[in-house]
Design a protein around this motif. Structure first.
Motif, short mmCIF file in Angstrom:
data_model
loop_
_atom_site.label_atom_id
_atom_site.label_comp_id
_atom_site.label_asym_id
_atom_site.label_seq_id
_atom_site.Cartn_x
_atom_site.Cartn_y
_atom_site.Cartn_z
N THR A 45 0.40 5.38 0.63
CA THR A 45 -0.58 6.33 1.14
C THR A 45 -0.23 7.77 0.73
OG1 THR A 45 -0.91 4.89 3.06
CG2 THR A 45 -1.73 7.14 3.25
N THR B 247 0.84 -1.20 0.00
CA THR B 247 0.00 0.00 0.00
C THR B 247 0.87 1.25 0.00
OG1 THR B 247 -1.71 -1.18 1.23
CG2 THR B 247 -1.82 1.21 1.28
N GLU C 94 -5.02 9.27 2.73
CA GLU C 94 -4.99 9.37 4.20
C GLU C 94 -6.25 10.06 4.69
OE1 GLU C 94 -0.79 10.04 6.33
OE2 GLU C 94 -1.73 11.85 5.60
#
Length: 417
Positions: free
Chosen positions: A341, A339, A416
């Motif tokens: 972000t 991932t 985020e």
């Protein structure tokens, strides 16, 4: 290999393909039969994690312990301050004490997965050569140790000779490295009864130096054993991928990406890698390695699961396989994907698809991203990206966005909160 070993450890080394050379096959074999053989491999603290290139020798230490002998993992807290020049074209950047300590801490977490550091007679030892190297008095060292080394002989070692033949500078600092490594073997023999040093075949000269020094100073017989320097069947150095080194620590490379590296093994390497990097019986490794066509994929999944279980645990291996099935077979978004972000500030009024691919680490440059798009290799949520000018705003990232580079590399892009 014509030598037929009597000890279990030597038999494993030969049968599974770990052995390149040995200073005295028969004498070492007999020592392994007679009792516990303390054995070391040295690791300089040049990074916060070990990588797949180290894994062959870590597996050798694991087999050593499984066959009843004592592994010693020697951290190069002292030698890292000098830097191993073996087969390098330039001098290594020198690290400070704090960085060395941080790197050693990260590397120790890897060894704890593969070796038992308990109190058993063959319990592994974690040592640091700074223990004796930091205390050396230079003049005493020159007089007591330096006099045993022939510069003529040191210049003849391939690791040094290749550097000089190319007319590349070799500093006096680096030239001392092989003396310090030889001294490590002497000290380990004197302090811990260490009888064997193992390493890659590029370490042969350094190992032989340590054996000669120990014989001259202590009159003790000790041994060296090297493993082959592995390349994949297509000629690449083992442990390297498009994205860089394949680290063994989960905080530097996710277990999914680690699993994926092994799943992507070339067909021709599967049988060999099963023997070297798993503990499956030889017959099973050969059976799986001989599979052809689509069946070889089952062998690659078995390889990936076995290696990932050793490095990260069975749960991580199962999660990685489940994610791979979700991503590849069903076209979904797997829970275990790497991932990346972004904050809303990073996106601003919008970010180009090119920048998204670069920042998420799927490609190294905008040029590479454009080529990927032009070759239909770039996908967003499994749909081909056809326009290199596409802009992504915060609304598009309300849900995680799956980016794909080809069929095998994927990243989830998350905004985020």
């Amino acid at each position: 290999m014509t030598y037929h070993p009597k000890s279990e450890f030597m038999r494993v080394m030969i049968e599974r393909g770990f052995l390149a050379d040995c200073t005295d096959y028969q004498a070492l074999d007999e020592a392994l039969i007679e009792g516990i053989v303390p054995t070391y491999i040295g690791y300089d603290a040049t990074a916060k994690s070990l990588h797949v290139g180290h894994l062959l020798n870590i597996m050798m230490l694991r087999w050593l312990q499984k066959t009843g002998h004592k592994p010693i993992t020697l951290m190069g807290g002292g030698t890292t301050k000098v830097g191993d020049p073996s087969f390098r074209s330039d001098e290594r950047p020198l690290l400070g004490p704090e960085q060395i300590e941080e790197n050693i801490s990260g590397m120790q977490r890897v060894f704890a997965k593969y070796l038992d550091y308990g109190d058993a007679p063959n319990g592994a030892l974690m040592l640091n050569n700074a223990e004796w190297l930091d205390e050396l008095n230079y003049l005493d060292f020159l007089r007591d140790i330096g006099r045993h080394f022939s510069v003529n002989r040191m210049l003849s070692f391939e690791s040094v000779k290749s550097r000089l033949d190319r007319e590349q500078s070799l500093s006096f600092l680096e030239f001392n490295y092989m003396i310090l490594q030889a001294y490590d073997f002497l000290e380990l023999n004197r302090r811990y009864g260490c009888l064997l040093q193992m390493g890659g075949s590029d370490q042969w000269g350094n190992i032989v130096n340590g054996i000669d020094l120990t014989r001259r100073v202590l009159d003790h017989e000790i041994y060296g054993l090297t493993s082959p320097l592995l390349t994949t069947s297509d000629g690449r150095k083992m442990g390297k991928s498009q994205g860089g080194a394949i680290w063994l620590n989960a905080d530097m490379l996710s277990p999914y990406e680690f699993w994926q590296f092994w799943r992507n093994t070339t067909d021709a390497d599967v049988g060999r890698f099963l023997k070297l990097y798993t503990e499956l019986p030889i017959e099973e490794c050969e059976r799986l390695g001989a599979l052809e066509g689509s069946e070889i994929n089952a062998a690659k999944i078995r390889l990936a699961n076995e290696v990932t279980t050793l490095a990260h645990g069975a749960e991580a291996a199962a999660a990685a396989e489940a994610t791979a099935r979700e991503v590849f077979e069903k076209g979904g978004i797997g829970d275990d994907l790497p991932t990346f972000t972004f904050s809303a500030g990073d996106i601003g009024d919008g970010i180009s698809i090119i920048q998204l691919f670069v920042k998420s680490g799927l490609v190294k440059s905008g040029k590479e991203a454009k080529r990927l798009i032009s070759e239909n290799g770039a996908k967003m949520n499994d749909d081909p990206v056809t326009d290199a000018g596409t802009m992504i705003d915060t609304a598009a990232l309300a849900e995680p966005l799956k980016l794909s580079a080809g069929k095998k590399r994927h990243v989830l892009v998350v905004l985020e909160n």
